[in-house]
Design an enzyme around this catalytic site. Structure first.
Site, mmCIF file in Angstrom:
data_model
loop_
_atom_site.group_PDB
_atom_site.id
_atom_site.type_symbol
_atom_site.label_atom_id
_atom_site.label_comp_id
_atom_site.label_asym_id
_atom_site.label_seq_id
_atom_site.Cartn_x
_atom_site.Cartn_y
_atom_site.Cartn_z
ATOM 1 N N LYS A 113 -13.792 67.067 -90.188
ATOM 2 C CA LYS A 113 -13.363 67.562 -91.490
ATOM 3 C C LYS A 113 -14.048 68.884 -91.756
ATOM 4 O O LYS A 113 -15.183 69.099 -91.305
ATOM 5 C CB LYS A 113 -13.750 66.580 -92.600
ATOM 6 C CG LYS A 113 -12.933 66.739 -93.847
ATOM 7 C CD LYS A 113 -11.572 66.086 -93.649
ATOM 8 C CE LYS A 113 -10.776 65.987 -94.904
ATOM 9 N NZ LYS A 113 -9.727 64.969 -94.758
HETATM 10 N N1 GLU Z 1 -6.179 65.881 -94.514
HETATM 11 C C1 GLU Z 1 -5.378 64.779 -94.094
HETATM 12 C C2 GLU Z 1 -6.182 63.499 -94.069
HETATM 13 O O1 GLU Z 1 -7.171 63.383 -94.742
HETATM 14 C C3 GLU Z 1 -4.642 65.058 -92.791
HETATM 15 C C4 GLU Z 1 -5.519 65.325 -91.622
HETATM 16 C C5 GLU Z 1 -4.757 65.740 -90.378
HETATM 17 O O2 GLU Z 1 -3.546 65.763 -90.395
HETATM 18 O O3 GLU Z 1 -5.437 66.035 -89.380
HETATM 19 O O4 GLU Z 1 -5.816 62.543 -93.442
#
Ligand code: GLU
Length: 423
Positions: A113
């Site tokens: 993240k």
């Molecule tokens: N931000 C989204 C999540 O928390 C998508 C992450 C992604 O597609 O890699 O799942």
């Protein structure tokens, strides 16, 4: 520390919330201490301080993070958020949740993240572009299609993904679409990606209602947060026969006992910039709207919406966690005692990363699928994952969230055991 003894002031720290669930699941699985240490500790945490010139000529320094929690099952995967209150503990927790989420839906990724401390509301498009490109340049040695694949999250969108893709591609001197997902269609994005998280929420909610013996038709849904996840869930659920009775946003809440006309509401929001003042609904107190009686409550925005302070007042049959971490660990116990059927975030909102996986596969193949295929494959994965989680509930006699963590930990632990520890 047992969940019940977490001091109140720590309750709202997402990393504490993630750890509490991890500990409970690890204990149930009987994982040994060493393996637990490996599983819980982020593999890599990167902090960057990025100088950016603002439109008025001033120089500002923004702080950004990228945490790669695990790369055991594949490249780190997860979004990048832009917000003034981003913290390292938050990004750390969100990265861990991505590891568990990708394992729950069994896609070949680890978890990561990113976050940049900035307020997109006061930044121009050009400033956002410069922040994005400089952040990307700083984390560039640590990302790549086989290394770590960012995606959209709160306050980031297709355009920002396009800038990440372009910055990376300029540095490596070849167009590398698979370095990031959630891109515009014209740049190697996937059909169905913008709706994917909401569509995933729809699929698992349908399964939950089946398990509760409730019909979809007419089931009342309260949506908190009307960004990508909340609005897409509302649109798709309404189309399926659910009755979206209330939508709660930061600047107000609206209610219609006969169900809101979601396409009209979306038009209203597009023209006015807000859900308030919508003709087809009455305004209600946003602080009270969370406690409306309903069959489905769907928090679709931020962490810590349901806490020990308000969980006792929740009156829903099912909670579909479209957001990451909307429920604190202390609130879990309260909801359980009220018999709320929780579809935990690491399952409920996994539709987004699942279609991100499809996007990455399509980019690497250079062959693009039609939307029907994307949606069918998403449905298969979401329904199977729901059943896998419920299988752990039945086998181990735990709640849905701990079952999802146990499933995820089992999958990641078995890969680590097979790979061994490199020394
Ligand atoms: N931000 C989204 C999540 O928390 C998508 C992450 C992604 O597609 O890699 O799942």
């Amino acid at each position: 520390m047992p969940t019940s003894r977490i001091p109140l002031e720590q309750e709202l720290n997402p990393w504490v919330a993630a750890e509490a669930r991890f500990n409970e699941a690890a204990l149930r699985l009987g994982l040994n201490d060493g393996l637990c240490k490996v599983l819980r500790t982020p593999a890599r945490e990167i902090t960057v301080n990025i100088p950016v010139q603002l439109d008025d000529g001033r120089l500002e320094v923004f702080t950004g993070y990228r945490v790669q929690h695990s790369i055991a099952r594949g490249p780190a995967k997860g979004g990048v958020r832009f917000a003034p209150d981003v913290t390292l503990d938050e990004v750390r927790a969100l990265a861990a949740w991505m590891t568990w989420k990708c394992a729950v839906v069994n896609i070949p990724f680890g978890g990561g993240k990113g976050g940049v401390i900035c307020n997109p509301q006061v930044l121009s498009e050009a400033e956002l572009e410069r922040i994005t490109r400089r952040y990307t340049a700083e984390i560039l040695p640590f990302i790549g299609p086989e290394v770590d694949v960012p995606a959209p999250d709160m306050n980031t969108n297709e355009q920002i993904m396009a800038w990440i893709m372009d910055t990376y591609s300029m540095h490596v001197r070849q167009t590398t679409t698979a370095v990031v997902t959630g891109k515009p269609l014209a740049l190697g994005g996937s059909r169905g990606r913008p709706e994917a998280t909401g569509r995933g929420c729809l699929f698992v909610t349908r399964e939950a209602l089946k398990r509760l013996g409730l019909p979809v038709e007419g089931s009342r849904v309260v949506i908190q947060g009307f960004g990508n996840v909340g609005s897409m869930s509302a649109k798709l659920m309404a189309r399926e026969g659910f009755k979206i009775v209330a939508v709660i946003e930061v600047d107000g809440a609206i209610y219609n006992s006969n169900g809101l006309d979601i396409p009209e509401l979306l038009k209203h929001r597009k023209t006015t910039g807000s859900i308030t003042g919508f003709a087809g609904a009455e305004a209600i107190d946003p602080a009270e709207a969370l406690f409306l009686e309903c069959e489905v409550l769907l928090p679709g925005a931020k962490e810590n919406v349901i806490t020990s302070q308000n969980a006792g007042r929740i009156r829903t049959r099912a909670l579909c966690e479209g957001a990451n971490g909307p429920t604190t660990a202390l609130a879990d116990h309260i909801l359980a005692s009220q018999g709320v059927f929780v579809i935990p975030d690491i399952l409920a909102n996994a539709g987004g990363v699942t279609v991100s996986y499809f996007e990455w596969v399509q980019d690497r193949q250079g062959y693009f699928w039609n939307e029907q295929l994307v949606n069918e494959r998403l449905e298969e994965i979401m329904v199977n994952s729901f059943r896998d989680v419920v299988g752990y509930v039945d086998k181990h006699g735990v709640n849905n969230r701990i079952a999802a963590y146990m499933l995820a930990l089992d999958r990641v632990a078995s890969v680590i055991k097979l790979r061994g520890i490199y020394a």
